[in-house]
Design an enzyme around this catalytic site. Structure first.
Site, PDB file in Angstrom:
ATOM      1  CG  ASP A 105      -1.589  -1.271   1.698  1.00 57.20           C
ATOM      2  OD1 ASP A 105      -2.189  -1.728  -0.387  1.00 57.20           O
ATOM      3  OD2 ASP A 105      -2.592  -1.016   2.499  1.00 57.20           O
TER       4      ASP A 105
HETATM    5  N1  URA Z   1      -1.138  -5.679   3.549  1.00 57.42           N
HETATM    6  C1  URA Z   1      -1.780  -4.701   3.897  1.00 57.42           C
HETATM    7  O1  URA Z   1      -2.870  -4.125   4.386  1.00 57.42           O
HETATM    8  N2  URA Z   1      -1.640  -3.855   3.547  1.00 57.42           N
HETATM    9  C2  URA Z   1      -0.340  -4.265   2.124  1.00 57.42           C
HETATM   10  O2  URA Z   1       0.585  -2.543   2.103  1.00 57.42           O
HETATM   11  C3  URA Z   1       0.788  -5.331   2.691  1.00 57.42           C
HETATM   12  C4  URA Z   1      -0.284  -6.142   3.219  1.00 57.42           C
END
Ligand code: URA
Length: 236
Positions: A105
């Protein structure tokens, strides 16, 4: 594999097809010691010795980079509005076809692999291959025993069915943290798994993929090439 000389040179970040065509016509390129002046001459990047102004080309069919991803950049190849992880690459590593193998993310930090090898990325990301990804998360509330049990069974959130995962309790500076090990990479998966347990992720970092740990000498936003051993460690 025999390919056009201008294609080989352009693939190695020597310049555009036009730039390398000019170099070839000028006589700057030799293949096995012989000056080649035609761009469509066929050569083998792995087997032939290609020199540019007498300097041997270090041919690499593919590039495999480890990035310590900072918050605030997208795990995407290109975006018209937001900076992406590819925008952070130093010039020496910019080449066509690179993409982040798996997404973090925008606000997640840590270990990200960037490559131009689609087969490698597929092998790393397919849940069938059981490559574990390890995350550390700062939470708003400490992990409870029932959360550990729920992660172990496999959390279901709406139509999201998660495979069994390992959840460990951590504490850093008196704050509630957790370590999560999963072999999938569904959208916002870690955050949604915690949300299903009534907890919010305040910070998330990926620290490991398979047996490849994030190099702690890499500052946020920095990249370096993976060694052959490190590439193998992902799958070991
Ligand atoms: N899970 C998430 O919620 N965000 C990420 O960036 C990676 C795994």
């Amino acid at each position: 594999m025999k390919e056009r000389l201008d294609k080989i040179l352009a693939s190695q970040n020597i310049g555009s097809r036009k730039d390398v065509g000019l170099l070839i016509r000028k006589g700057a390129i030799t293949v096995n010691g012989i000056v080649v002046k035609k761009s469509d001459t066929k050569a083998d990047g792995e087997k032939d010795e290609i020199c540019i102004h007498g300097v041997p080309l270090q041919f690499k069919r593919h590039l495999y980079l480890m990035m310590n991803k900072p918050a605030g950049v997208l795990s995407a190849a290109r975006d018209s509005r937001m900076p992406t992880v590819l925008d952070l690459l130093p010039k020496a590593y910019q080449r066509r076809g690179l993409f982040p193998a798996g997404r973090l993310d925008r606000d997640t930090e840590g270990l990200l692999i960037i490559t131009d090898d689609g087969d490698f990325a597929h092998k790393m990301l397919s849940p069938k291959n059981n490559i574990y990804k390890v995350y550390q998360a700062k939470l708003n509330i400490p992990v409870a025993d029932k959360d550990i049990a729920a992660f172990k069974t496999g959390i279901t959130i709406g139509d999201l069915h998660c495979l069994p995962a390992r959840l460990e309790r951590l504490e850093k500076d008196g704050e509630p943290w957790a370590q999560v090990t999963i072999c999938e990479g569904k959208f916002h998966q870690v955050k949604r798994m915690f949300l299903a347990c009534g907890k919010q992720v305040e910070y998330l970092e990926r620290i490991k993929i398979g047996n490849l740990a994030l190099d702690t000498d890499l500052h946020r936003g920095e990249v370096r090439e993976l060694t052959e051993q490190e590439k193998a460690a992902i799958f070991s």
